[in-house]
Design a protein around this motif. Structure first.
Motif, PDB file in Angstrom:
ATOM      1  N   TYR A 168      52.207  32.914  22.940  1.00 23.84           N
ATOM      2  CA  TYR A 168      51.113  32.981  23.923  1.00 23.84           C
ATOM      3  C   TYR A 168      51.309  34.203  24.810  1.00 23.84           C
ATOM      4  N   GLN A 169      50.179  34.739  25.257  1.00 24.91           N
ATOM      5  CA  GLN A 169      50.225  35.890  26.157  1.00 24.91           C
ATOM      6  C   GLN A 169      49.269  35.644  27.313  1.00 24.91           C
ATOM      7  N   LEU A 170      49.723  35.974  28.506  1.00 25.93           N
ATOM      8  CA  LEU A 170      48.938  35.750  29.721  1.00 25.93           C
ATOM      9  C   LEU A 170      48.355  37.071  30.190  1.00 25.93           C
ATOM     10  N   ASP A 171      47.027  37.144  30.291  1.00 22.91           N
ATOM     11  CA  ASP A 171      46.341  38.365  30.720  1.00 22.91           C
ATOM     12  C   ASP A 171      45.376  38.047  31.855  1.00 22.91           C
ATOM     13  N   LEU A 172      44.962  39.096  32.560  1.00 19.53           N
ATOM     14  CA  LEU A 172      43.925  38.949  33.573  1.00 19.53           C
ATOM     15  C   LEU A 172      42.569  38.765  32.896  1.00 19.53           C
ATOM     16  N   SER A 173      41.748  37.922  33.476  1.00 17.74           N
ATOM     17  CA  SER A 173      40.416  37.660  32.927  1.00 17.74           C
ATOM     18  C   SER A 173      39.459  38.785  33.309  1.00 17.74           C
ATOM     19  N   PRO A 174      38.288  38.877  32.639  1.00 14.40           N
ATOM     20  CA  PRO A 174      37.289  39.885  33.033  1.00 14.40           C
ATOM     21  C   PRO A 174      36.857  39.741  34.493  1.00 14.40           C
ATOM     22  N   LEU A 175      36.824  38.503  35.011  1.00 16.15           N
ATOM     23  CA  LEU A 175      36.471  38.301  36.413  1.00 16.15           C
ATOM     24  C   LEU A 175      37.489  38.964  37.328  1.00 16.15           C
ATOM     25  N   ALA A 176      38.773  38.790  37.033  1.00 18.74           N
ATOM     26  CA  ALA A 176      39.815  39.384  37.880  1.00 18.74           C
ATOM     27  C   ALA A 176      39.806  40.906  37.803  1.00 18.74           C
ATOM     28  N   LEU A 177      39.350  41.467  36.679  1.00 21.09           N
ATOM     29  CA  LEU A 177      39.323  42.920  36.514  1.00 21.09           C
ATOM     30  C   LEU A 177      38.054  43.552  37.075  1.00 21.09           C
ATOM     31  N   HIS A 178      37.098  42.723  37.484  1.00 21.56           N
ATOM     32  CA  HIS A 178      35.854  43.257  38.040  1.00 21.56           C
ATOM     33  C   HIS A 178      36.144  43.969  39.361  1.00 21.56           C
ATOM     34  N   GLU A 179      35.482  45.096  39.573  1.00 20.54           N
ATOM     35  CA  GLU A 179      35.793  45.930  40.736  1.00 20.54           C
ATOM     36  C   GLU A 179      35.504  45.213  42.048  1.00 20.54           C
ATOM     37  N   VAL A 180      34.359  44.542  42.139  1.00 20.15           N
ATOM     38  CA  VAL A 180      33.996  43.853  43.377  1.00 20.15           C
ATOM     39  C   VAL A 180      34.933  42.682  43.637  1.00 20.15           C
ATOM     40  N   TYR A 181      35.217  41.918  42.577  1.00 21.80           N
ATOM     41  CA  TYR A 181      36.081  40.751  42.747  1.00 21.80           C
ATOM     42  C   TYR A 181      37.508  41.160  43.099  1.00 21.80           C
ATOM     43  N   SER A 182      37.945  42.305  42.633  1.00 24.03           N
ATOM     44  CA  SER A 182      39.302  42.756  42.928  1.00 24.03           C
ATOM     45  C   SER A 182      39.500  42.952  44.432  1.00 24.03           C
ATOM     46  N   TYR A 183      38.427  43.360  45.151  1.00 20.86           N
ATOM     47  CA  TYR A 183      38.534  43.496  46.616  1.00 20.86           C
ATOM     48  C   TYR A 183      38.717  42.122  47.264  1.00 20.86           C
ATOM     49  N   TRP A 184      37.969  41.141  46.754  1.00 21.44           N
ATOM     50  CA  TRP A 184      38.131  39.772  47.263  1.00 21.44           C
ATOM     51  C   TRP A 184      39.532  39.249  46.986  1.00 21.44           C
ATOM     52  N   LYS A 185      40.024  39.501  45.778  1.00 16.21           N
ATOM     53  CA  LYS A 185      41.319  38.957  45.360  1.00 16.21           C
ATOM     54  C   LYS A 185      42.485  39.634  46.063  1.00 16.21           C
ATOM     55  N   SER A 186      42.473  40.938  46.139  1.00 12.27           N
ATOM     56  CA  SER A 186      43.643  41.659  46.631  1.00 12.27           C
ATOM     57  C   SER A 186      43.593  41.985  48.111  1.00 12.27           C
ATOM     58  N   LEU A 187      42.405  42.074  48.678  1.00 17.98           N
ATOM     59  CA  LEU A 187      42.301  42.433  50.095  1.00 17.98           C
ATOM     60  C   LEU A 187      41.934  41.243  50.961  1.00 17.98           C
ATOM     61  N   PHE A 188      40.701  40.749  50.793  1.00 12.66           N
ATOM     62  CA  PHE A 188      40.205  39.703  51.685  1.00 12.66           C
ATOM     63  C   PHE A 188      41.062  38.441  51.617  1.00 12.66           C
ATOM     64  N   ARG A 189      41.326  37.963  50.400  1.00 13.32           N
ATOM     65  CA  ARG A 189      42.051  36.694  50.273  1.00 13.32           C
ATOM     66  C   ARG A 189      43.489  36.818  50.756  1.00 13.32           C
ATOM     67  N   THR A 190      44.132  37.925  50.471  1.00 12.38           N
ATOM     68  CA  THR A 190      45.502  38.114  50.927  1.00 12.38           C
ATOM     69  C   THR A 190      45.580  38.185  52.442  1.00 12.38           C
ATOM     70  N   ILE A 191      44.637  38.908  53.032  1.00  8.83           N
ATOM     71  CA  ILE A 191      44.644  39.053  54.489  1.00  8.83           C
ATOM     72  C   ILE A 191      44.324  37.724  55.172  1.00  8.83           C
ATOM     73  N   VAL A 192      43.302  37.012  54.667  1.00  5.60           N
ATOM     74  CA  VAL A 192      42.840  35.785  55.330  1.00  5.60           C
ATOM     75  C   VAL A 192      43.809  34.622  55.128  1.00  5.60           C
ATOM     76  N   THR A 193      44.375  34.505  53.944  1.00 12.06           N
ATOM     77  CA  THR A 193      45.192  33.323  53.646  1.00 12.06           C
ATOM     78  C   THR A 193      46.677  33.505  53.934  1.00 12.06           C
ATOM     79  N   ILE A 194      47.160  34.741  54.043  1.00 10.94           N
ATOM     80  CA  ILE A 194      48.593  34.946  54.237  1.00 10.94           C
ATOM     81  C   ILE A 194      48.893  35.718  55.521  1.00 10.94           C
ATOM     82  N   LEU A 195      48.331  36.916  55.654  1.00 11.74           N
ATOM     83  CA  LEU A 195      48.708  37.779  56.772  1.00 11.74           C
ATOM     84  C   LEU A 195      48.183  37.264  58.109  1.00 11.74           C
TER      85      LEU A 195
END
Length: 405
Positions: A168-195
């Motif tokens: 088995y191999q684990l890869d990022l989905s097309p949703l995670a690779l989407h440019e708009v969603y990547s901002y939500w995943k890496s910026l907004f969610r990290t800042i709001v839920t952790i920092l």
């Protein structure tokens, strides 16, 4: 690539981590039962502590199949365990992150309430009345921010690698690779839920500690016993939360460092400091479970009412006896902390006077039969404690008639 430092990580994560998880599950399940059993706890600030215990159980339950079994797979090179791990990994991973995020938001809500109670005790009415909705909103935020993790990864089956560790191999989905969603995943969610929760909790609790240290003199020189008990209850509850938040901050400080380092120079972190990065990720996950297991000892040490409740419930479990005695009563071991101290602040009336809660205005009463034989109104006489008052230099009885319902 074959993973490195498997033996060291196996003993740290799979053996020690699993043992701590089992202790965590036992402690927080017991704590959950103890806090939700009493209505006075469910309707007070203890609601936050009960919900934290619930999510601690979930995180500990998820740690064993996610982290421990993962090291078992690498240590024993078992294809059977590998297939089992990939079968439940995505939903279990999502649930664990929802539990962690909801816990951090619940701590923020509880800390804000403690801050208002400590610094502005006359402005706690709205918080105490809407505590359930605030807690529900914190949990909703945790779910809203992390439920999409379920759709961010794809598990690919490689038939050419059948019956090997590369099946088995684990890869990022097309949703995670989407440019708009990547901002939500890496910026907004990290800042709001952790920092933001991390630095907000640090700021709020530093302010609480400073206020508590300044009010120490007033507390020690309180002239009224009831006022001293009330202040003691408030301070004990506040100190409990401060210790809980401190352990949370301590367990997440390494996580915050890694996240900031990833934003600054991820290549250097993952290549030049690969060993540190690998062990740091394990330590972050393990510290969350370890500090979750410390919550019950903190409650027992800091709050007298929880300490009494803990030993009473533990005694029942050990002796397998639920009988408390003929003369026992629910209020036998009740302390001032058993009551919701947040609702004991006098509320202003229309006439400008202070109206205290009914519970504090009632005294001991003695009910006697009416001495009127032909009295058809079905009334009884209630003689209240402290019901005599000074009138014209003397005392008069202030007994009153109460309609029998």
């Amino acid at each position: 690539m074959e993973p490195v430092y498997v033996k060291e990580r196996f003993w740290m994560v799979a053996i020690f981590g699993t043992a701590v998880c089992l202790l965590n599950i036992i402690e927080n399940t017991f704590l959950l039962f103890m806090l939700f059993k009493k209505k006075s706890y469910r309707s007070s600030h203890m609601l936050y502590l009960a919900l934290l215990a619930f999510f601690d159980v979930w995180m500990a339950v998820a740690y064993i199949p996610l982290m421990s079994l993962n090291l078992f797979v690498d240590y024993y090179k078992s294809v059977f365990l590998l297939r089992a791990w990939f079968a439940y990994m995505l939903p279990m991973f999502t649930i664990s992150h929802i539990a962690m995020t909801a816990s951090s938001f619940l701590m923020v809500a509880a800390s804000l309430e403690r801050y208002v109670i400590t610094c502005h005790p006359t402005k706690t009415r709205w918080l105490s009345r809407n505590r359930v909705w605030i807690a529900a909103f914190a949990i909703f935020l945790g779910v809203a921010c992390k439920f999409s993790l379920l759709f961010e990864m794809d598990i690919r089956y490689l038939p050419e690698c059948y019956d090997t560790m590369g099946e088995y191999q684990l890869d990022l989905s097309p949703l995670a690779l989407h440019e708009v969603y990547s901002y939500w995943k890496s910026l907004f969610r990290t800042i709001v839920t952790i920092l933001i929760p991390f630095f907000l909790l640090a700021f709020i609790n530093v302010r609480i500690v400073l206020v508590l240290s300044k009010s120490e003199f007033k507390f020690l020189h309180s002239t009224k016993l009831s006022e001293a008990k009330r202040k003691s209850a408030v301070r004990n509850a506040t100190r409990t939360l401060v210790f809980i938040v401190f352990t949370y901050l301590l367990s997440n400080v390494l996580n915050v460092i890694i996240i900031l380092w990833e934003y600054i120079d991820k290549k250097m972190l993952t290549h030049q400091f690969q060993t540190f990065y690998m062990f740091a990720v394990d330590v972050v996950s393990l510290s969350t479970i370890v500090f979750g297991a410390l919550r019950l000892p903190i409650y027992v040490i800091c709050q007298a009412n929880l300490r009494k409740e803990f030993f009473a419930q533990l005694k029942k479990i050990i002796t397998l006896n639920s009988y408390s005695g003929y003369l026992s009563s629910p209020t036998k071991n009740m302390t001032v902390e058993d009551m919701d101290i947040d609702r004991r602040t006098p509320e202003p009336c229309e006439a400008g006077e202070r109206q205290y809660p009914l519970l504090l205005s009632l005294g001991t009463v003695l009910i006697v039969e009416s001495d009127q034989k032909n009295d058809s109104s079905k009334t009884c006489t209630v003689i209240r404690k402290n019901s005599v008052h000074r009138s014209n230099g003397g005392f008069t009885d202030m007994s009153e008639k109460v309609q029998i319902v």
